[in-house]
Design an enzyme around this catalytic site. Sequence first.
Site, PDB file in Angstrom:
ATOM      1  N   LYS A 178       0.823  -1.206   0.000  1.00 32.59           N
ATOM      2  CA  LYS A 178       0.000   0.000   0.000  1.00 32.59           C
ATOM      3  C   LYS A 178       0.860   1.261   0.000  1.00 32.59           C
ATOM      4  O   LYS A 178       0.578   2.241   0.703  1.00 32.59           O
ATOM      5  CB  LYS A 178      -0.930  -0.008   1.220  1.00 32.59           C
ATOM      6  CG  LYS A 178      -1.890  -1.192   1.248  1.00 32.59           C
ATOM      7  CD  LYS A 178      -2.788  -1.140   2.470  1.00 32.59           C
ATOM      8  CE  LYS A 178      -3.726  -2.341   2.518  1.00 32.59           C
ATOM      9  NZ  LYS A 178      -4.659  -2.373   1.374  1.00 32.59           N
ATOM     10  N   CYS A 179       1.905   1.244  -0.817  1.00 34.05           N
ATOM     11  CA  CYS A 179       2.873   2.339  -0.871  1.00 34.05           C
ATOM     12  C   CYS A 179       2.840   2.984  -2.253  1.00 34.05           C
ATOM     13  O   CYS A 179       2.473   2.353  -3.242  1.00 34.05           O
ATOM     14  CB  CYS A 179       4.269   1.786  -0.572  1.00 34.05           C
ATOM     15  SG  CYS A 179       5.612   2.987  -0.706  1.00 34.05           S
ATOM     16  N   GLY A 180       3.260   4.237  -2.320  1.00 38.39           N
ATOM     17  CA  GLY A 180       3.354   4.901  -3.614  1.00 38.39           C
ATOM     18  C   GLY A 180       4.361   4.223  -4.530  1.00 38.39           C
ATOM     19  O   GLY A 180       4.293   4.361  -5.755  1.00 38.39           O
TER      20      GLY A 180
END
Length: 210
Positions: free
Chosen positions: A87-89
Amino acid sequence: MKNIITTSCVALLLLSCQIKAQETTKTPETAKAVEATIEGENIATERASDMIKPNLYDYNVKDIDGNNFSFEKLRGKKILIVNTASKCGNTPQYAELEMLYQKHKSNNFVIIGFPSNDFGKQEPGTNTEIKEFCTKNYGVTFPMMGKVSVTGPTMCELYKFLTQKSKNGVQDSQVDWNFQKYLINEFGELVKVFPSKITPFNTELLSLLN
């Protein structure tokens, strides 16, 4: 009687010569030569130990399925170790990592992913959920390990090797965010650390794979 005396004198003379010969060998020059030989052997031993560099092959971890994974079996391969998150950029880097793996895996190259929830709580899932996410969304086929801590007091032993010069023999570093990359050469030695913003197809990274 004369013969007995003569024989005894000769025997004493020979014994005296042997004692003097033994004493002669214990000269300062001989002692220095012995010391030099011992010192040379010690230096050779130290140099031999210096040639034995720290490497990755002593480490074992659990893969994402809970099985033992030994880095010894990767001996002779270049390895890119990446701490990942779902759930990271930077999560789309999964796709590029898979492309990089497919392009170079036939040339003794492998990528190892280490999911971690250390940054922004961006990897909250279980190992089963992480595996499903990586496979379904990015078609990941490179080896994924079980979720670990890559920083702080609960840092796993492998990342202590990667981040501490006292263990890797190259440099100190710290993992600053998800998708930081550590390149290991075919001898299990740390070569280069790439920060998260460096993408898998970075020119310098590619040059080190060729």
